[in-house]
Every structure is written in C-alpha cells, then in structure tokens.
Scaffold this motif. Structure first.
Motif, PDB file in Angstrom:
ATOM      1  N   ILE A  97     -36.801 -52.628 -40.189  1.00 58.41           N
ATOM      2  CA  ILE A  97     -36.278 -52.492 -41.720  1.00 58.41           C
ATOM      3  C   ILE A  97     -34.801 -52.533 -41.020  1.00 58.41           C
ATOM      4  CG2 ILE A  97     -35.394 -50.133 -43.220  1.00 58.41           C
ATOM      5  CD1 ILE A  97     -38.598 -49.518 -42.649  1.00 58.41           C
ATOM      6  N   LEU A  98     -33.885 -52.409 -40.718  1.00 57.37           N
ATOM      7  CA  LEU A  98     -32.486 -52.332 -40.183  1.00 57.37           C
ATOM      8  C   LEU A  98     -32.133 -53.794 -40.689  1.00 57.37           C
ATOM      9  CD1 LEU A  98     -31.898 -48.966 -37.892  1.00 57.37           C
ATOM     10  CD2 LEU A  98     -31.005 -49.534 -40.306  1.00 57.37           C
ATOM     11  N   ARG A  99     -32.663 -54.963 -39.332  1.00 58.03           N
ATOM     12  CA  ARG A  99     -32.808 -55.696 -38.784  1.00 58.03           C
ATOM     13  C   ARG A  99     -32.411 -56.694 -41.101  1.00 58.03           C
ATOM     14  NH1 ARG A  99     -36.501 -56.813 -33.680  1.00 58.03           N
ATOM     15  NH2 ARG A  99     -34.968 -56.054 -32.134  1.00 58.03           N
ATOM     16  N   LEU A 100     -34.396 -56.523 -40.973  1.00 61.27           N
ATOM     17  CA  LEU A 100     -33.887 -56.677 -42.663  1.00 61.27           C
ATOM     18  C   LEU A 100     -33.296 -56.971 -43.218  1.00 61.27           C
ATOM     19  CD1 LEU A 100     -36.483 -58.464 -44.448  1.00 61.27           C
ATOM     20  CD2 LEU A 100     -37.790 -56.636 -44.299  1.00 61.27           C
ATOM     21  N   SER A 101     -33.047 -55.483 -43.358  1.00 61.19           N
ATOM     22  CA  SER A 101     -31.295 -54.670 -44.388  1.00 61.19           C
ATOM     23  C   SER A 101     -30.536 -55.588 -44.270  1.00 61.19           C
ATOM     24  CB  SER A 101     -31.269 -53.813 -44.110  1.00 61.19           C
ATOM     25  OG  SER A 101     -30.663 -53.469 -45.713  1.00 61.19           O
ATOM     26  N   THR A 125     -42.146 -46.100 -47.566  1.00 58.68           N
ATOM     27  CA  THR A 125     -43.159 -46.363 -46.948  1.00 58.68           C
ATOM     28  C   THR A 125     -44.068 -46.840 -46.112  1.00 58.68           C
ATOM     29  OG1 THR A 125     -42.856 -47.677 -49.295  1.00 58.68           O
ATOM     30  CG2 THR A 125     -45.184 -48.407 -47.808  1.00 58.68           C
ATOM     31  N   PHE A 126     -43.205 -46.947 -44.646  1.00 57.44           N
ATOM     32  CA  PHE A 126     -43.901 -47.454 -43.577  1.00 57.44           C
ATOM     33  C   PHE A 126     -43.041 -46.554 -41.801  1.00 57.44           C
ATOM     34  CE2 PHE A 126     -43.863 -51.100 -46.017  1.00 57.44           C
ATOM     35  CZ  PHE A 126     -45.211 -51.816 -45.717  1.00 57.44           C
ATOM     36  N   GLY A 127     -42.341 -45.270 -42.879  1.00 59.41           N
ATOM     37  CA  GLY A 127     -41.790 -44.979 -41.281  1.00 59.41           C
ATOM     38  C   GLY A 127     -42.185 -43.234 -41.550  1.00 59.41           C
ATOM     39  N   ASP A 128     -41.577 -42.719 -40.699  1.00 59.16           N
ATOM     40  CA  ASP A 128     -42.033 -41.088 -40.782  1.00 59.16           C
ATOM     41  C   ASP A 128     -40.926 -40.594 -41.992  1.00 59.16           C
ATOM     42  OD1 ASP A 128     -39.309 -40.612 -39.457  1.00 59.16           O
ATOM     43  OD2 ASP A 128     -40.777 -40.964 -38.088  1.00 59.16           O
ATOM     44  N   ASN A 129     -40.918 -38.718 -41.489  1.00 55.41           N
ATOM     45  CA  ASN A 129     -39.348 -38.014 -42.930  1.00 55.41           C
ATOM     46  C   ASN A 129     -38.754 -38.110 -42.176  1.00 55.41           C
ATOM     47  OD1 ASN A 129     -41.638 -37.169 -43.570  1.00 55.41           O
ATOM     48  ND2 ASN A 129     -41.859 -35.262 -42.807  1.00 55.41           N
ATOM     49  N   LYS A 130     -37.918 -38.968 -41.047  1.00 54.74           N
ATOM     50  CA  LYS A 130     -36.575 -38.514 -40.415  1.00 54.74           C
ATOM     51  C   LYS A 130     -36.028 -40.248 -40.744  1.00 54.74           C
ATOM     52  CE  LYS A 130     -36.938 -34.675 -37.986  1.00 54.74           C
ATOM     53  NZ  LYS A 130     -36.599 -34.684 -35.954  1.00 54.74           N
ATOM     54  N   ARG A 132     -35.987 -42.704 -43.270  1.00 49.45           N
ATOM     55  CA  ARG A 132     -34.886 -42.718 -44.510  1.00 49.45           C
ATOM     56  C   ARG A 132     -33.755 -42.179 -44.245  1.00 49.45           C
ATOM     57  NH1 ARG A 132     -35.957 -39.855 -50.030  1.00 49.45           N
ATOM     58  NH2 ARG A 132     -37.320 -38.605 -48.898  1.00 49.45           N
ATOM     59  N   SER A 133     -33.135 -41.232 -43.275  1.00 47.83           N
ATOM     60  CA  SER A 133     -31.409 -40.547 -43.751  1.00 47.83           C
ATOM     61  C   SER A 133     -30.966 -41.707 -42.273  1.00 47.83           C
ATOM     62  CB  SER A 133     -31.614 -39.446 -43.054  1.00 47.83           C
ATOM     63  OG  SER A 133     -32.781 -38.931 -42.196  1.00 47.83           O
ATOM     64  N   PHE A 134     -32.078 -41.384 -41.285  1.00 46.71           N
ATOM     65  CA  PHE A 134     -31.794 -42.579 -40.205  1.00 46.71           C
ATOM     66  C   PHE A 134     -31.666 -43.797 -40.687  1.00 46.71           C
ATOM     67  CE2 PHE A 134     -32.523 -45.410 -36.509  1.00 46.71           C
ATOM     68  CZ  PHE A 134     -31.762 -44.637 -35.603  1.00 46.71           C
ATOM     69  N   VAL A 135     -31.760 -44.643 -41.567  1.00 51.32           N
ATOM     70  CA  VAL A 135     -32.064 -45.853 -41.736  1.00 51.32           C
ATOM     71  C   VAL A 135     -30.336 -45.816 -42.890  1.00 51.32           C
ATOM     72  CG1 VAL A 135     -33.153 -48.512 -43.287  1.00 51.32           C
ATOM     73  CG2 VAL A 135     -34.126 -47.189 -41.222  1.00 51.32           C
ATOM     74  N   ASN A 136     -30.560 -45.626 -43.881  1.00 53.02           N
ATOM     75  CA  ASN A 136     -29.416 -45.164 -44.462  1.00 53.02           C
ATOM     76  C   ASN A 136     -27.968 -44.485 -43.684  1.00 53.02           C
ATOM     77  OD1 ASN A 136     -28.394 -45.318 -47.493  1.00 53.02           O
ATOM     78  ND2 ASN A 136     -28.202 -42.862 -46.635  1.00 53.02           N
ATOM     79  N   GLY A 137     -28.025 -43.794 -42.885  1.00 55.26           N
ATOM     80  CA  GLY A 137     -26.961 -43.398 -41.768  1.00 55.26           C
ATOM     81  C   GLY A 137     -26.259 -44.591 -41.221  1.00 55.26           C
ATOM     82  N   ILE A 138     -27.016 -45.729 -40.645  1.00 52.89           N
ATOM     83  CA  ILE A 138     -26.477 -47.057 -39.321  1.00 52.89           C
ATOM     84  C   ILE A 138     -26.582 -47.621 -40.945  1.00 52.89           C
ATOM     85  CG2 ILE A 138     -27.849 -48.624 -38.349  1.00 52.89           C
ATOM     86  CD1 ILE A 138     -29.491 -46.277 -37.192  1.00 52.89           C
ATOM     87  N   LEU A 139     -27.105 -48.148 -42.182  1.00 51.54           N
ATOM     88  CA  LEU A 139     -26.992 -49.002 -43.042  1.00 51.54           C
ATOM     89  C   LEU A 139     -25.476 -49.137 -43.862  1.00 51.54           C
ATOM     90  CD1 LEU A 139     -30.295 -50.017 -44.345  1.00 51.54           C
ATOM     91  CD2 LEU A 139     -28.605 -51.200 -43.240  1.00 51.54           C
ATOM     92  N   ASP A 140     -25.149 -47.353 -44.197  1.00 51.69           N
ATOM     93  CA  ASP A 140     -23.645 -46.736 -45.350  1.00 51.69           C
ATOM     94  C   ASP A 140     -22.955 -47.476 -43.917  1.00 51.69           C
ATOM     95  OD1 ASP A 140     -22.437 -45.660 -47.397  1.00 51.69           O
ATOM     96  OD2 ASP A 140     -22.248 -44.079 -45.608  1.00 51.69           O
ATOM     97  N   GLY A 141     -22.947 -47.307 -42.800  1.00 55.87           N
ATOM     98  CA  GLY A 141     -22.123 -47.746 -41.626  1.00 55.87           C
ATOM     99  C   GLY A 141     -21.313 -48.701 -41.749  1.00 55.87           C
TER     100      GLY A 141
END
Length: 148
Positions: A97-101, A125-130, A132-141
């Motif tokens: 997801i991170l690579r794609l985004s 859709t494809f990840g677990d409960n954590k 969303r916040s992990f992906v959001n944190g890295i992409l936000d940075g």
C-alpha cells in the motif's frame, strides 16, 4: 437527472488501484528462482482477467509498472519515514500500500491528500486494525517532506 457512479473517474481509479494493489501484493510471493515479469503477472491475474473496465485496467497497469520501475526510490522513502524499520520488517500488505500510494503522490497527477485517503481505504480493506494509522503516519511524513 440521476447520476450514477458507474464509469466515473474516481470509481475507475479505485477499481484500478485495488487491482494494482492485488497484483503487486501477489508479486511479493513469487519464487525468486523462477522470476516472472510483472507484465505477465498482471496479464494472468484472475482479477485482472475478470475486470471489464478497460479504463480501470489501463490505470492499474500504469500503477503496477510505475511502482515496479521506481521500487528502490519508493522503498528508500518508506524507510526514511518508518522510524528505523527496515523495509523487509514491514508487513507485505502495508508495504505494498505504501509503495502504491507513494508512487501516486510522487509520479502522478493525483492530489497527495487523495492518494493518502485511498491508501487508508486500501488498508481498511486489506490490512488489520493497526494498518490504517501506520500507513497514514508514514504517508503524512512523506507528504510533509514533499511540501518543503
């Protein structure tokens, strides 16, 4: 007048993005002793074969080829924003997801906020409960660094 979502650009892009994610995710599990080109993996993917929208397929192919072409650069960006995590330690779903985004953020006309929002939707859709916040944190940075 009734508006339908069928065929509109966001719908096509979401379908294409989901297909691209699924192809890229599957590619992570290939046997390194028997490499298969990403184009072949795309063409033989059952979800790609079943897809009827040519526009969605074109968008998905563009994303898959783009991510593949810029993989080293994308991974370097992920590592720079993942607080000392090596790329191999990040779960395959989140890494894909991170690579794609990041590819969308850095190499397409898709607005950064839209790319982040779509990544969060994929993580729901494809990840677990954590995820969303992990992906959001890295992409936000990464987005903040892009602004500078």
């Amino acid at each position: 007048m009734t508006a339908t979502k069928k065929g509109n650009k966001p719908g096509i892009r979401r379908v294409g993005r989901t297909l691209a994610f699924q192809v890229l995710f599957g590619a992570c599990f290939d046997d390194p002793k028997r490499p298969v080109s990403i184009e072949t993996q795309f063409d033989v993917n059952p979800l790609v074969i079943e897809q009827e929208s040519e526009a969605a397929l074109d968008f998905a192919r563009e994303l898959v080829l783009g991510v593949t072409a810029h993989l080293a650069e994308l991974d370097k960006t992920i590592e720079a924003h993942s607080q000392h995590w090596k790329i191999e330690r990040i779960a395959v779903v989140e890494r894909t997801i991170l690579r794609l985004s990041l590819y969308e953020m850095q190499h397409t006309d898709i607005p950064v906020k839209a790319a982040i929002n779509e990544a969060i939707e994929l993580s729901k859709t494809f990840g677990d409960n954590k995820s969303r916040s992990f992906v959001n944190g890295i992409l936000d940075g990464a987005a903040k660094r892009m602004d500078k």
